[in-house]
Each structure stands twice: as structure tokens, then as C-alpha cells.
Design a protein around this motif. Structure first.
Motif, PDB file in Angstrom:
ATOM      1  N   ASP A   3      55.073  13.730 -76.100  1.00 13.89           N
ATOM      2  CA  ASP A   3      55.097  14.303 -74.745  1.00 13.89           C
ATOM      3  C   ASP A   3      53.752  14.088 -74.050  1.00 13.89           C
ATOM      4  O   ASP A   3      53.706  13.743 -72.856  1.00 13.89           O
ATOM      5  N   MET A   4      52.654  14.311 -74.784  1.00 11.90           N
ATOM      6  CA  MET A   4      51.325  14.116 -74.192  1.00 11.90           C
ATOM      7  C   MET A   4      51.107  12.648 -73.832  1.00 11.90           C
ATOM      8  O   MET A   4      50.509  12.337 -72.787  1.00 11.90           O
ATOM      9  N   MET A   5      51.590  11.733 -74.659  1.00 12.73           N
ATOM     10  CA  MET A   5      51.440  10.308 -74.384  1.00 12.73           C
ATOM     11  C   MET A   5      52.223   9.927 -73.120  1.00 12.73           C
ATOM     12  O   MET A   5      51.711   9.212 -72.247  1.00 12.73           O
ATOM     13  N   ASN A   6      53.443  10.445 -72.988  1.00  9.98           N
ATOM     14  CA  ASN A   6      54.241  10.169 -71.789  1.00  9.98           C
ATOM     15  C   ASN A   6      53.563  10.748 -70.543  1.00  9.98           C
ATOM     16  O   ASN A   6      53.524  10.102 -69.485  1.00  9.98           O
ATOM     17  N   SER A   7      53.035  11.968 -70.678  1.00 12.66           N
ATOM     18  CA  SER A   7      52.331  12.590 -69.551  1.00 12.66           C
ATOM     19  C   SER A   7      51.104  11.780 -69.168  1.00 12.66           C
ATOM     20  O   SER A   7      50.802  11.590 -67.971  1.00 12.66           O
ATOM     21  N   ALA A   8      50.378  11.286 -70.160  1.00 13.73           N
ATOM     22  CA  ALA A   8      49.185  10.479 -69.890  1.00 13.73           C
ATOM     23  C   ALA A   8      49.561   9.180 -69.190  1.00 13.73           C
ATOM     24  O   ALA A   8      48.868   8.737 -68.254  1.00 13.73           O
ATOM     25  N   GLU A   9      50.659   8.559 -69.615  1.00 16.20           N
ATOM     26  CA  GLU A   9      51.112   7.317 -68.965  1.00 16.20           C
ATOM     27  C   GLU A   9      51.509   7.584 -67.523  1.00 16.20           C
ATOM     28  O   GLU A   9      51.158   6.810 -66.615  1.00 16.20           O
ATOM     29  N   GLN A  10      52.236   8.685 -67.289  1.00 18.87           N
ATOM     30  CA  GLN A  10      52.633   9.034 -65.922  1.00 18.87           C
ATOM     31  C   GLN A  10      51.399   9.315 -65.052  1.00 18.87           C
ATOM     32  O   GLN A  10      51.332   8.919 -63.894  1.00 18.87           O
ATOM     33  N   PHE A  11      50.435  10.009 -65.622  1.00 20.44           N
ATOM     34  CA  PHE A  11      49.195  10.300 -64.902  1.00 20.44           C
ATOM     35  C   PHE A  11      48.485   9.001 -64.530  1.00 20.44           C
ATOM     36  O   PHE A  11      48.003   8.827 -63.409  1.00 20.44           O
ATOM     37  N   ALA A  12      48.419   8.072 -65.498  1.00 21.47           N
ATOM     38  CA  ALA A  12      47.748   6.792 -65.241  1.00 21.47           C
ATOM     39  C   ALA A  12      48.459   6.011 -64.137  1.00 21.47           C
ATOM     40  O   ALA A  12      47.803   5.426 -63.257  1.00 21.47           O
TER      41      ALA A  12
END
Length: 111
Positions: A90-99
């Protein structure tokens, strides 16, 4: 027939147990012991016996208990690792969306 053989035959064999050891004990006491037919006060002889099944069952119960505890601990650890893996994803997906969002905003401000 020896006293040990008689004890094994009459006490242990009927209960599907095996006598592992028997020790004859001589004890002196100043007290009267009414439940022993010793012929009077003073010395008396008795046997202390060790049965096989009681030890084996106790050992088997201990091993079973230890295996169950270890299995439970492994299951709990697996659950915790699974939750950690889900949170990491979930954190990885959130980080990708943020990027992606940050990149789009940066592109808009350049223009």
C-alpha cells in the motif's frame, strides 16, 4: 517368582503399563504406621516403582504442547508478516501515486 515380578504382573500389566524400575526401600521410623503390615513399630520394607507409560505419556504431552506452541507462534508470525507485506505494498502504491501527481504538477508549473 520375585517380588518385582509379582508387582509388575499384578499392578502394571493389567493397566497396559510396563514397570521400568523397582527399588526396594528399607525405612526406619519411630512412628507407628497403621496402614502397613510390618508386624510392629520400627523397620519396614517397601518398593518404589517407575512405570513406563506415565513417563511416555508425559513426554509425549510435553512434545505435543511444544509443537502446538511453536506452530501457533509460526502462524502468528506469518499473519504479522502478511500484514506488513500488505502495508508495504500500500505504501509503495501511495508513493508511486504521489510521484506521478508531483510530476504532473511540476509539468504544469513549467508551462
Amino acid at each position: 517368582m520375585s517380588a518385582k515380578s509379582i508387582i509388575n504382573k499384578e499392578l502394571f500389566t493389567p493397566h497396559d503399563e510396563k514397570m521400568l524400575a523397582a527399588v526396594q526401600v528399607k525405612r526406619r521410623t519411630k512412628k507407628k504406621i497403621p496402614f502397613l503390615a510390618t508386624g510392629g513399630q520400627g523397620d519396614y520394607m517397601t518398593f518404589i516403582c517407575l512405570s513406563g507409560n506415565s513417563i511416555l505419556h508425559s513426554a509425549a504431552d510435553s512434545v505435543t504442547s511444544a509443537v502446538q506452541k511453536a506452530s501457533q507462534a509460526l502462524n502468528e508470525r506469518g499473519e504479522r508478516l502478511g500484514r506488513a507485506e500488505e502495508r508495504t505494498a500500500d505504501m509503495m502504491n501511495s508513493a508511486e501515486q504521489f510521484a506521478v501527481t508531483a510530476h504532473k504538477l511540476a509539468m504544469k508549473h513549467k508551462c
